[in-house]
Scaffold this motif. Sequence first.
Motif, PDB file in Angstrom:
ATOM      1  N   GLN A 699       2.130  -7.010   1.395  1.00  0.00           N
ATOM      2  CA  GLN A 699       1.508  -6.313   2.924  1.00  0.00           C
ATOM      3  C   GLN A 699       3.108  -5.367   3.752  1.00  0.00           C
ATOM      4  OE1 GLN A 699       0.774  -9.902   4.888  1.00  0.00           O
ATOM      5  NE2 GLN A 699       0.713  -8.550   7.339  1.00  0.00           N
ATOM      6  N   SER A 700       4.208  -6.358   3.097  1.00  0.00           N
ATOM      7  CA  SER A 700       5.343  -5.687   3.755  1.00  0.00           C
ATOM      8  C   SER A 700       5.515  -3.807   3.572  1.00  0.00           C
ATOM      9  CB  SER A 700       6.520  -6.724   3.246  1.00  0.00           C
ATOM     10  OG  SER A 700       7.502  -5.980   3.720  1.00  0.00           O
ATOM     11  N   ILE A 701       5.782  -4.108   2.179  1.00  0.00           N
ATOM     12  CA  ILE A 701       5.774  -2.545   1.820  1.00  0.00           C
ATOM     13  C   ILE A 701       4.219  -1.668   2.695  1.00  0.00           C
ATOM     14  CG2 ILE A 701       5.550  -1.009  -0.130  1.00  0.00           C
ATOM     15  CD1 ILE A 701       6.202  -3.361  -1.654  1.00  0.00           C
ATOM     16  N   LEU A 702       3.619  -2.075   2.553  1.00  0.00           N
ATOM     17  CA  LEU A 702       2.425  -1.028   3.095  1.00  0.00           C
ATOM     18  C   LEU A 702       2.620  -0.799   4.788  1.00  0.00           C
ATOM     19  CD1 LEU A 702      -0.701  -2.444   1.623  1.00  0.00           C
ATOM     20  CD2 LEU A 702       1.083  -0.314   0.081  1.00  0.00           C
ATOM     21  N   ALA A 703       2.700  -2.274   4.840  1.00  0.00           N
ATOM     22  CA  ALA A 703       3.281  -1.783   6.480  1.00  0.00           C
ATOM     23  C   ALA A 703       4.568  -0.694   7.506  1.00  0.00           C
ATOM     24  CB  ALA A 703       4.390  -3.482   7.184  1.00  0.00           C
ATOM     25  N   ASP A 704       5.643  -1.434   5.982  1.00  0.00           N
ATOM     26  CA  ASP A 704       6.845  -0.153   6.146  1.00  0.00           C
ATOM     27  C   ASP A 704       6.665   1.584   6.570  1.00  0.00           C
ATOM     28  OD1 ASP A 704       8.695  -2.223   7.012  1.00  0.00           O
ATOM     29  OD2 ASP A 704       9.893  -2.206   4.838  1.00  0.00           O
ATOM     30  N   ALA A 743      -6.811   1.436   2.624  1.00  0.00           N
ATOM     31  CA  ALA A 743      -7.124   0.627   3.617  1.00  0.00           C
ATOM     32  C   ALA A 743      -6.199   0.631   4.562  1.00  0.00           C
ATOM     33  CB  ALA A 743      -7.584  -0.318   3.426  1.00  0.00           C
ATOM     34  N   ALA A 744      -4.690   0.558   4.320  1.00  0.00           N
ATOM     35  CA  ALA A 744      -3.696   0.403   5.708  1.00  0.00           C
ATOM     36  C   ALA A 744      -3.626   1.812   6.534  1.00  0.00           C
ATOM     37  CB  ALA A 744      -2.234  -0.103   5.156  1.00  0.00           C
ATOM     38  N   PRO A 751      -5.862  10.237   8.450  1.00  0.00           N
ATOM     39  CA  PRO A 751      -7.195  10.683   7.775  1.00  0.00           C
ATOM     40  C   PRO A 751      -7.399  10.233   5.888  1.00  0.00           C
ATOM     41  CG  PRO A 751      -5.146  12.297   8.025  1.00  0.00           C
ATOM     42  CD  PRO A 751      -4.677  10.767   8.520  1.00  0.00           C
ATOM     43  N   GLY A 752      -5.912   9.222   5.383  1.00  0.00           N
ATOM     44  CA  GLY A 752      -5.645   8.865   4.200  1.00  0.00           C
ATOM     45  C   GLY A 752      -4.364   8.994   3.918  1.00  0.00           C
TER      46      GLY A 752
END
Length: 914
Positions: A699-704, A743-744, A751-752
């Motif tokens: 979650q942290s990685i994708l948020a960054d 999804a993130a 757009p992806g």
Amino acid sequence: MSDLMRTHRALCSAFISDDLFRRTLGGGRSDLGTVARYLALPVLERPLLSLYFDPFFYLVSYPDVHQQGLDPLLHFLEFGLAERRSPHPLIDLHHIIHIDPLALGDPPEPAQLVDLLEYDLGSPSPYFDPQFYREQLGPNAPAHGMLRHFLARGVWDHRLPNPWLDPMWYADRNSDVPDEPYGALRHFVLTGDAEARAAGPRFDGRLYWARYPDVAEAAVPPLRHYLARGRDEGRQAAQDTQSDSVFAAPDIARPLPADPQQALAADHDMRARLAAARQQAKDQVQVSPPLLWHADDPAREIAELRFPVVTVPRLSVLIPVFNEPQVTVECLMALAATLPDAAVEVVIADDCSTDATIALLAQVANLVVIRQPQNLGFIANCNAAFAHCTGDYVLLLNNDAQLLPGALARMVAALDADSGLAAVGPKLLYPDGRLQEAGCFLKPNGESGMVGLFADPAEGGYCIDRDVAYCSGAALMLRRTLIGDTLFDDAFRPAYCEDADLCLRLLAAGHRVRYLHEAVVVHHLSVSSNRQSVARKLRTITRNQQTLTERWGTLLGELDRIRPIAFYLPQFHPTPENDLWWGQGFTEWTNVAKARPSYAGHYQPHLPADLGYYDLRTAETLDRQARLAARYGIEGFCVYYYNFGTRRVLSRPLEVVRANLDIPFRWCLCWANENWTRHWDGGAREILLEQSYDPATIQSILADVVAQAADPRYLRVGGRPIFLVYRPLILPDPPAFAAAARAAFAAAGFPGVHLVYVESMEAVDGGVRPADLGFDACVEFPPHGRAVPSATSAQITKPGWSGYRYDYPETVRAFASRPSVAYTRYPAVFPSWDNTPRQPMRGTSFDAATPEAFRVYVEAKIDEIRSFHMRDQRLLFVNAWNEWAEGTHLEPDTGHGHRWLEALRDAVAAKSWA
């Protein structure tokens, strides 16, 4: 016949130089008195009458002539040429005839030999390379006559006959060799090569024999073998080296001067290796010819042809015809056998054929024949018939093509399924089964290229559908409503480039053209145009290419644009972690500065030039890096990102970039998902930081990544931010991670995301389809996986060193020769590699890594991009921008200056017009 008359006739040969004859004998060849003076001279004192004849070489090579006291020149002209005796060290008749048995005639004629030599119609000897010599002369090279120029001037100017033979270097190292260039060259050909002496600093015959015992056992002169056969067989030249004993070495490496001669040799060598690899790949293609229709009696076959009744056609098949009844009927037979369920009308555009058999086509049931009242030429004929086509789709089909079963149905289905497609083209095969075309590309100069020409049609890259610049009009299916009233533009009459122009019209309007690998058509290629004058054909092509560039120059430039992206290491600033593990103030510079050479010729340390020992916490450094990269055409950086259980490391540089919007730093992220260890290898021994994959970390990685992708400077493909994963196969669940990433990004309004995995470590040559992991593409990561060990010994300068040496040119050859794959794989290049700063006693380094070889490497990968990538997917990754401790960096150093950057820029610029 008297000796005088026989000599007079021999000396009238085209082989004799009028100028030399007059200068040495004072008269013309038609003057019997002058010929008599020639005969009156002792045999060994007679003057040289041809640059292409060496009396000493001839007498030593053929002692029977010397034993009989014969004039060597006259013997050659009267008997030797017919007996295939060679007249000169650089003219080898057996070599010439082996390449082309008809090159000299049968029996050989002096005039044909002279034409071959004067007009560079072939290689005169393994030891003389006309193209290499021409490149040495540069823009001042004469139009032809390379051997004559070399013998008259070049050899005395110390120019080389090939990249590996240096006569004066050879003379300096052998006391029994004449101390002048021509004599040294002759000695090497007569004696030195047979004794396996070193020909120059780049070729040691003794080592070549040691490497290839079959050559030594056959007692073949090593350089001759390498030049005549060895290169094409993939064998390596052996450089002159000594034993593996330890020699004293300087503490640091000295700058490496850009020697023009060495640079040219490195360029030529790399091009020769890649050309040999390409030819080898073509030679190894083994395919079976497809089953084709044959019309031994066209008139009879026409009488039996039938096509279904069509009232409202979905598809019109337009076939232009001018005579050629056999191939035309075979085309129709194949078409009739493969018609899909969709209603199809078949339209013959007869350009006023003069063959009576073609007229019989008007009798074929439900075949629409549009006959022109006079011969209009290809474009006007097609345009006139196109006006009669009423189908939703129109298939342009050459009459020398045969549709294989299912081809029509697949093309119709593709257009039905995707409204964004304006045109589709099939896989084209030669009748022998080799690939003719898997789509086409266009260069900014208007030239086109057929993707996969002569390759195996089953190779991966040709077995995947993809968008292309255009497909050949030999078999091209179009949406009729997008074309308008006119099919081809009259500006391209009578023919050539009209299909490219048509596709460019569609692309410019925002539509797409797609290659379909499962639709297969056999095309004989240019049956009709082959009967035309070659000169006229070439003039027409050149003129129409100019028209194409004037009309579509901007679009062609956009289609051919390369996007270089360099991997970027953010390690160059102090961190608490590095202070703890390696000492206060440690950065990557610590290892770089203390590196020392391990063996003779080993370039270490690599010391920074323009940017110095920079600190990546400063905005000024990041700004200078970005501007330097942009100056050389690099679009941006692929920055390594580190996150260990929500603990970010080395994140400071991008924090500075994001806080300073005026820094022209463009980037994407590569999650370096591996352990940090004391061995710098991402392994499991002595772990300093362990990579975790728990939900909080993910979650942290994708948020960054999502947060950074919001920056307008972040790199994208098709509007989607690019995100790379370094080691995808060690993710606990790659598809689940990919789904979470998508999804993130979707939740954040993108757009992806364009997910790319790196072919490193366990993913090297794994053949893992990105789609199987939930990814969109992968990227090469050289030199991982295909490094070729160096075959030469080394003079060890660091006691106890036991590292690994690899051959850069051969590794480049290995990467440039990779078979294509049936998925998106972005190519990558590396300028050099040397991690001895991190592993001082067991590091890995590459020999013969030069900017010139790197440039050729980049050009080869651009060719690959042209074949398999379109628009903003034309990414070229570089490993790396600043991996100083791994010896792979584009940033300027004290040894090479800006030459790596210049090589990259020059390769991209050169391929823009070649």
